[in-house]
Design a protein around this motif. Structure first.
Motif, short mmCIF file in Angstrom:
data_model
loop_
_atom_site.label_atom_id
_atom_site.label_comp_id
_atom_site.label_asym_id
_atom_site.label_seq_id
_atom_site.Cartn_x
_atom_site.Cartn_y
_atom_site.Cartn_z
N LYS A 341 -37.14 113.63 25.29
CA LYS A 341 -37.20 113.16 23.77
C LYS A 341 -35.75 113.82 23.41
N ASP A 342 -34.70 112.41 22.54
CA ASP A 342 -33.76 112.68 21.96
C ASP A 342 -34.19 113.97 20.95
N GLY A 343 -33.38 115.03 21.13
CA GLY A 343 -34.20 116.53 19.97
C GLY A 343 -33.35 116.13 18.43
N ARG A 344 -33.81 117.27 18.26
CA ARG A 344 -32.80 117.45 16.61
C ARG A 344 -31.95 118.93 16.80
N ARG A 345 -31.10 119.09 16.40
CA ARG A 345 -30.24 120.14 16.38
C ARG A 345 -29.12 119.95 15.09
N PRO A 346 -28.73 121.20 14.24
CA PRO A 346 -27.83 120.81 12.90
C PRO A 346 -26.53 120.65 13.79
N ARG A 347 -26.07 119.41 13.54
CA ARG A 347 -25.24 118.74 13.47
C ARG A 347 -24.24 119.39 13.12
N VAL A 348 -22.82 119.46 14.61
CA VAL A 348 -21.56 120.35 14.26
C VAL A 348 -20.60 118.99 12.92
N ILE A 349 -20.31 119.27 12.23
CA ILE A 349 -18.84 118.55 11.27
C ILE A 349 -18.31 118.96 11.34
N LYS A 350 -17.18 118.12 12.11
CA LYS A 350 -16.15 118.24 11.87
C LYS A 350 -14.62 118.11 11.44
N ASP A 351 -15.59 116.94 9.73
CA ASP A 351 -14.64 117.44 8.65
C ASP A 351 -15.75 115.74 7.92
N ILE A 352 -15.62 116.22 6.59
CA ILE A 352 -16.57 115.70 5.21
C ILE A 352 -15.42 114.68 4.74
N GLN A 353 -15.30 113.66 3.88
CA GLN A 353 -15.02 112.94 3.15
C GLN A 353 -15.64 112.91 2.12
N LYS A 354 -15.26 112.85 0.91
CA LYS A 354 -16.33 112.78 -0.92
C LYS A 354 -15.78 111.82 -1.28
N ARG A 355 -16.51 111.76 -2.42
CA ARG A 355 -15.72 110.36 -3.27
C ARG A 355 -16.96 111.27 -4.47
N GLY A 356 -15.64 111.89 -5.30
CA GLY A 356 -16.45 112.59 -6.40
C GLY A 356 -17.37 114.43 -5.52
N ASP A 357 -18.77 114.17 -6.56
CA ASP A 357 -19.47 115.35 -5.17
C ASP A 357 -20.27 114.37 -4.36
N VAL A 358 -20.53 113.10 -4.28
CA VAL A 358 -21.09 112.47 -3.09
C VAL A 358 -20.15 112.22 -2.13
N VAL A 360 -19.04 110.91 1.57
CA VAL A 360 -19.69 108.88 2.11
C VAL A 360 -19.02 109.11 3.77
N SER A 361 -18.52 110.23 4.10
CA SER A 361 -18.60 109.95 5.80
C SER A 361 -18.93 111.42 5.77
N LYS A 362 -18.41 111.41 7.36
CA LYS A 362 -18.61 112.48 8.40
C LYS A 362 -18.12 112.23 9.78
N THR A 363 -17.20 113.18 10.50
CA THR A 363 -16.69 113.22 11.66
C THR A 363 -17.82 113.91 12.50
N ILE A 364 -18.36 113.92 12.65
CA ILE A 364 -19.36 114.83 13.80
C ILE A 364 -19.09 114.59 15.55
N ASP A 365 -19.72 115.88 15.65
CA ASP A 365 -18.90 116.56 17.04
C ASP A 365 -20.01 115.82 18.12
N THR A 366 -20.06 114.66 18.64
CA THR A 366 -20.89 114.15 19.28
C THR A 366 -21.59 114.90 20.77
N ARG A 367 -20.75 115.62 20.87
CA ARG A 367 -21.02 116.66 22.23
C ARG A 367 -22.13 117.53 22.32
N TYR A 368 -21.64 118.22 21.14
CA TYR A 368 -24.09 119.29 20.98
C TYR A 368 -24.81 117.59 20.54
N LYS A 369 -26.17 117.89 21.63
CA LYS A 369 -27.62 117.72 21.52
C LYS A 369 -28.56 118.83 21.99
#
Length: 442
Positions: A341-358, A360-369
């Protein structure tokens, strides 16, 4: 006197859709405004207006983006078709629990006619979440009839109740798990101890006979991560003048009108139960929150046990668990005696883009599974798991007759294979190779 929630509490949804071949226009899922998105928004608005016997017209959303309002036959606006960085988002009208399924039927009919789907297709046979929001907003038709405004302690009890039961959170949300996610738990954010202290203080006020009103309740918690970080589940960010509603951000896109009923009834029965409780629960700590607590088998086992005390169609909820933890069965040499099964773990986030405090996009390191490797073989079995980049292999667990391990891995795209060997009584039963890069058996 407690409110009759079934006659006063409203539910409004932010439902998301995408195209069956969403990958053909990368901008469709990366930015809000693209030509294809505008085209499909218009198509959906047209089809939805036809279903409702009303009309559609263009207006602006809160971000000053173009949207379509769709009316019914009385010319009252019922749906808003908006653009979202990850998908097309539709805001539904607020309605009572008894009305949500009927309300959603024309939406799914129109979406099908517009060739939109409430999931993302993947090449390896999985229909996963849109990764757009599908928030559930709970409040009232008017401030005067809003039961959460007149019974604000119910909101605090709800937040504590959900926190103490991770099986009501992870199986219903998208894959954005853990710190910096779009639907964080209070203990996935900073200063959890402060939140625990404030919940304790609030409980003491109730015990002493002091009952803060709605605005006072908001002010009491406004400096804690329950409110000051909007990305939470539940979020009380909007429990303030003049809104006073709970924004449950931890809900992945729903697949059919029946799903609207299931997630609504789940919340309704919890809230009705909480009306019988005098104070909120103490906030628990979960030292293994992102380990065995976050496996599909543990979550489903605990959900079933919990749900037996409620009048819920338990088996219908299993589909939510299957969506969040899909079995991976694509490829050529698919094993017969075990599965992944495809499991879940905290994603490793390399970058976050915000619009105000929202966000809007993230760059995820997809090598971590994370993968859950399991078998229903009734013998005395053992797994041998070989792969480059394994960071952790769990002990073997047995839940409801299923034997499983989970592994956390940072995989090497040049050497992406996992070799899994199943043995029973020291004899090899089956061996197979799974390619993490293409998510298929070889």
């Amino acid at each position: 006197m407690a409110n009759n929630l079934r006659e006063s509490l409203t539910f409004g949804f932010e439902q998301t859709f995408t195209t069956p071949d969403w990958w053909t226009e990368p901008g469709f899922t990366a930015t809000s405004d693209t030509p294809m998105k505008r085209e499909k928004m218009l198509d959906l608005a047209v089809k939805l207006a036809e279903e409702l016997g009303g009309r559609y017209f263009e207006s602006k959303d809160i971000w000053d983006h173009m949207q379509y309002e769709v009316t019914d036959e009385t010319d009252e606006t019922r749906f808003y078709v908006t653009m979202d960085p990850g998908s097309i988002e539709v805001k539904t009208p607020p309605c009572l629990a008894s009305e949500v399924q009927v309300m959603a039927i024309p939406l799914f009919i129109a979406a099908e006619k517009a060739e939109l789907v409430p999931y993302r297709n993947w090449w390896y046979g999985v229909q996963a979440g849109t990764e757009g929001g599908c928030h559930v907003n709970m409040g009232g038709f008017t401030p005067e009839t809003n039961p959460l405004k007149s019974e604000p302690e119910l909101v605090v009890k709800y937040a504590a109740y959900i926190h103490n039961r991770p099986w009501l959170h992870y199986p219903f949300m998208g894959i954005d798990v853990g710190p910096e996610g779009n639907a964080m738990r209070m203990d996935e954010k900073k200063e959890f101890k402060q939140v625990q202290e404030k919940f304790h203080e609030y409980t003491q006020l109730l015990i002493k006979g002091t009952k803060p009103d709605a605005q006072q309740t908001y002010d009491f918690f406004k400096d804690t991560n329950l409110i000051n970080e909007k990305a939470s589940f539940p979020s009380l960010y909007k429990f303030k003048q003049d809104l006073f509603f709970i924004e449950d951000r931890g809900q992945e896109s729903l697949r059919c009108a029946r799903d609207f009923f299931l997630v609504t009834e789940l919340r309704m029965q919890i809230l009705e139960h909480l009306q019988t409780q005098d104070t909120p629960e103490e906030l628990l700590e979960f030292p293994n929150l992102h380990q065995e607590e976050l496996t599909s088998f543990s979550l489903w086992n605990k959900f079933q046990t919990w749900a037996q005390s409620f009048d819920l169609p338990i088996d219908e909820y299993k589909q939510f668990f299957a969506r969040q933890f899909p079995s991976l069965q694509a490829g050529e040499n698919i094993p017969q005696n075990f599965m992944i099964k495809d499991g879940r773990r905290p994603r490793v986030i390399k970058d976050i883009q915000k619009r105000g405090d929202v966000i809007v996009s993230k760059t995820i390191d997809t090598r971590y599974k994370r993968f859950e490797i399991f078998s229903e073989n009734k013998g005395d079995i053992e797994f041998e798991i070989e792969a480059e980049g394994i960071e952790f292999t769990s002990p073997r667990y047995t839940i409801d007759g299923v034997k499983f391990h989970y592994i956390d891995i940072k995989y090497n795209q040049e050497k992406p294979n996992i070799k899994i060997t199943l043995s029973s009584n020291n004899k090899e039963v089956e061996s197979a190779i799974f390619n993490i890069h293409n998510m298929m058996w070889e």
